[in-house]
Structures are given as structure tokens and as C-alpha cells.
Scaffold this motif. Structure first.
Motif, short mmCIF file in Angstrom:
data_model
loop_
_atom_site.label_atom_id
_atom_site.label_comp_id
_atom_site.label_asym_id
_atom_site.label_seq_id
_atom_site.Cartn_x
_atom_site.Cartn_y
_atom_site.Cartn_z
N ARG A 165 52.19 65.78 7.40
CA ARG A 165 50.87 65.16 7.21
C ARG A 165 50.98 63.74 6.67
O ARG A 165 50.18 62.88 7.00
N GLU A 166 51.98 63.46 5.79
CA GLU A 166 52.13 62.11 5.26
C GLU A 166 52.41 61.11 6.37
O GLU A 166 51.83 60.03 6.43
N ALA A 167 53.31 61.49 7.28
CA ALA A 167 53.65 60.60 8.39
C ALA A 167 52.45 60.41 9.31
O ALA A 167 52.19 59.30 9.81
N ALA A 168 51.70 61.48 9.56
CA ALA A 168 50.53 61.39 10.44
C ALA A 168 49.45 60.49 9.84
O ALA A 168 48.88 59.63 10.53
N ILE A 169 49.19 60.66 8.55
CA ILE A 169 48.18 59.82 7.89
C ILE A 169 48.62 58.36 7.89
O ILE A 169 47.83 57.46 8.16
N LEU A 170 49.89 58.13 7.60
CA LEU A 170 50.41 56.76 7.59
C LEU A 170 50.32 56.13 8.97
O LEU A 170 49.96 54.96 9.10
N ASP A 171 50.62 56.90 10.02
CA ASP A 171 50.48 56.38 11.38
C ASP A 171 49.05 55.94 11.66
O ASP A 171 48.81 54.88 12.25
N TRP A 172 48.08 56.75 11.24
CA TRP A 172 46.68 56.39 11.46
C TRP A 172 46.28 55.16 10.64
O TRP A 172 45.53 54.30 11.11
N LEU A 173 46.78 55.06 9.43
CA LEU A 173 46.47 53.88 8.60
C LEU A 173 47.03 52.61 9.21
O LEU A 173 46.37 51.58 9.25
N ILE A 174 48.26 52.69 9.71
CA ILE A 174 48.87 51.52 10.34
C ILE A 174 48.11 51.15 11.61
O ILE A 174 47.82 49.97 11.85
N LEU A 175 47.76 52.15 12.40
CA LEU A 175 47.01 51.90 13.62
C LEU A 175 45.66 51.25 13.31
O LEU A 175 45.27 50.25 13.94
N SER A 176 44.94 51.78 12.33
CA SER A 176 43.64 51.22 11.98
C SER A 176 43.75 49.84 11.37
O SER A 176 42.87 49.00 11.52
#
Length: 183
Positions: A165-176
Motif C-alpha cells: 500500500r505504501e508503494a501504491a499510495i506513493l505512486d499515486w502521489l507522484i502521478l498527481s
């Protein structure tokens, strides 16, 4: 009061004490104390930077562009939350801190030259203040995620499962962060 008739002056005396108390409270003494605290904050910040060396915080021998750069660095420190109370401040308060620092830096204006660092050909402080104004103008804004925060999150995510989940959330933050919201 001496120009008033004696009987009228005696009748007005109870009101005069309330008036005197209000005048004493609101004649600018509190604001003068706040302005002095902001000026002292600039001096403490400057002396912390030079680490005890005997350098005049007005920088009278430095060119105006260099003094503007020092003032801009002080503005960045304020934006980061390095204030008297250690809190982030809004643009109006930020302007007052900068004004107090400008008064100190302009104090040797009696020499006949313009010592105001804001009169620089490139005013870095104005660029910063405009950016803060633009940021504060965004409706329903949230606190920004700074680069340092992203670096910490990346370091933390590297220690975890790449599909977690940490990697997934970080991916979304970077994308946004780089693409923004799209409707």
C-alpha cells in the motif's frame, strides 16, 4: 480639558478614565512591540547564519542585489515556518516580517544612497511574495507535499513491498504531483 467649564469637566471625568484606558491600550504600543519582535527575529536569524562573526546585518557595503538576495533567503526561511513561534504564516504577516527586516537594512540611508534592498533590479522577494499570494489564492487548497517529504516517503517505500500500500499510495502521489487532477 482645561478649556471646558469646570462643572462640565467634572461631569465628564468618569468617561475620561475609560477613554484614557482605551487610548493607552490602542495607541500602537502593542503593534510597536510586535514590530520590534519581528525586527529582533531578523537580527537573530542573521546572527545565527554568520555564526558569531562581526558582520553588520544591514550589509551597508554589499551591492543592493546581494542585500536583496539575503532578504529573499530570509523570506524563504519565513515561508518554511522559521518564525517567532515556529509556525507557518500567511502573506500579510510575511509582508510585515519582511518590512521589519527592510527597515533594519535601510537604516543607514542617511549616507545619501538608496539602501532599500527591495529596489534591486531583480527583486527576488517580490517573486517569492507573488508565489505565496498565488498559492493562497487557490480555492480549497491543502498543504503542499514538499520535496523533502517525497524523499522521505521514497526511502520508506523502498524498504517495503513494491506491491504494498505504501508503494501504491506513493505512486499515486507522484502521478498527481506531475500531472495534476484531470476531470
Amino acid at each position: 480639558m482645561q478649556a471646558l467649564p469646570t462643572k462640565l469637566a467634572a461631569a465628564l471625568a468618569p468617561y475620561g478614565s475609560d477613554l484614557a484606558a482605551e487610548v493607552d491600550r490602542s495607541n500602537g504600543r502593542k503593534q510597536q512591540g510586535t514590530d520590534r519582535s519581528r525586527a529582533d527575529h531578523y537580527l537573530r536569524w542573521f546572527h545565527h547564519l554568520v555564526d558569531g562573526e562581526d558582520i553588520d546585518p544591514r550589509l551597508p557595503d554589499a551591492p543592493v542585489q546581494a542585500r536583496n538576495y539575503v532578504l529573499a533567503c530570509y523570506t524563504v526561511a519565513l515561508i518554511r515556518g522559521e518564525t517567532i513561534k515556529g509556525l507557518r504564516i500567511k502573506l500579510a504577516t510575511l509582508n510585515k516580517y519582511v518590512t521589519a527586516a527592510v527597515k533594519i537594512m535601510s537604516a543607514c540611508q542617511v549616507l545619501g544612497c538608496d539602501m532599500n534592498p527591495r529596489n534591486s533590479p531583480i527583486d527576488y522577494v517580490t517573486i517569492l511574495l507573488d508565489a505565496v499570494h498565488k498559492y493562497e489564492g487557490v480555492k480549497r487548497r491543502r498543504e503542499m507535499i514538499y520535496d523533502d517529504m517525497f524523499h522521505d516517503m521514497l526511502a520508506h517505500a523502498r524498504l517495503r513491498d513494491p506491491d504494498g500500500r505504501e508503494a501504491a499510495i506513493l505512486d499515486w502521489l507522484i502521478l498527481s504531483r506531475y500531472t495534476g487532477f484531470r476531470a
